[in-house]
Scaffold this motif. Sequence first.
Motif, PDB file in Angstrom:
ATOM      1  N   LEU A  98       0.731  -1.042  -0.054  1.00  0.00           N
ATOM      2  CA  LEU A  98       0.107   0.018  -0.080  1.00  0.00           C
ATOM      3  C   LEU A  98       0.715   1.309  -0.173  1.00  0.00           C
ATOM      4  CD1 LEU A  98      -2.870  -1.217   2.275  1.00  0.00           C
ATOM      5  CD2 LEU A  98      -2.950  -1.147  -0.215  1.00  0.00           C
ATOM      6  N   ILE A 125      -6.020  -3.164  -2.612  1.00  0.00           N
ATOM      7  CA  ILE A 125      -5.468  -2.149  -3.505  1.00  0.00           C
ATOM      8  C   ILE A 125      -6.832  -0.950  -3.763  1.00  0.00           C
ATOM      9  CG2 ILE A 125      -4.598  -0.884  -5.255  1.00  0.00           C
ATOM     10  CD1 ILE A 125      -2.651  -3.417  -5.632  1.00  0.00           C
ATOM     11  N   HIS A 128      -8.255   0.156  -0.613  1.00  0.00           N
ATOM     12  CA  HIS A 128      -7.314   1.259  -0.014  1.00  0.00           C
ATOM     13  C   HIS A 128      -7.373   2.614  -0.501  1.00  0.00           C
ATOM     14  CE1 HIS A 128      -3.621   3.123   1.829  1.00  0.00           C
ATOM     15  NE2 HIS A 128      -3.255   3.350   0.772  1.00  0.00           N
TER      16      HIS A 128
END
Length: 319
Positions: A98, A125, A128
């Motif tokens: 990340l 991903i 996030h």
Amino acid sequence: MLNPQLNKNGELQHLLTIEGLPKSNIIHILDTASSFVSIGDREVKKVPLMRGKSVFNLFFENSTRTRTTFEIASKRLSADVINLNISASSSSKGESLLDTIDNLAAMHADMFVVRHAESGAPYLIAKHLSDTGQSHVHVVNAGDGRHAHPTQGLLDMYTIRHYKKDFTNLTVAIVGDILHSRVARSDIHALTTLGVPEVRAIGPRTLLPSGLEQMGVRVFHNMEEGLKGVDVIIMLRLQNERMSGALLPSAQEFFKSYGLTTERLALAKPDAIVMHPGPMNRGVEIESAVADGKQAVILPQVTFGIAVRMAVMSILAGN
């Protein structure tokens, strides 16, 4: 639960999996791809729909074919393409996945094309980016672990539709190492969503996952029986790199029982097409006479793959 791939208007925000993707979204991608393929079907047009956009290819796992077709697709859309060889980059110096994403997003990335050995990495991903207020950046899953390979599933559907026109009267057989195949999972979800009445899985018990029947698939352990009267045969590569332990006696033994030969192909319908996601192991999954024969559509699949990846990226980019 909201589908993390779709925005609140039901439009594609990321492409993470075909599982749970509404039929209308799949058809929209196939129709868009169709508009990029010129008459004669061997040529993919150049359309500058992504000029000024940056596409970052993040391949944490090796892949020549998928990465190359994504790169060509991005360039046909006039996007700027940045290829990152991650194994030789900061993640090998201990930077977390990340952190890498945040740094690249700070470089004004518009889209990440992600291939990762761990199932679920593209979801992580996408979540996030959403959690950190960067939902203008889109994620395309280019294959994660054993989980999904949605653009391969979509290009397979495009190929089937191109040659067979309609999904609702087909029998499709998927043959080989389904246990380790993310392509097989994506294909099964796509075929059942598009209304294919019979999807068959053919392979040895050691290479078929449990739960296929619950997915609406008919299971066969005998190749001859499974191929009878089918319209489409999707051969899978033996995923030797994902196998642990002795799941197979040998490649020769596999070919003897499950290799696609001219004789076995003759059990399918006379106009059946033969597909393979590549790379092929000739003499293991498929005989050269079949791979190079008139029923094989393996090279057109590659061409259509460029158009399908263009369609996915241009739809995500808002065109």
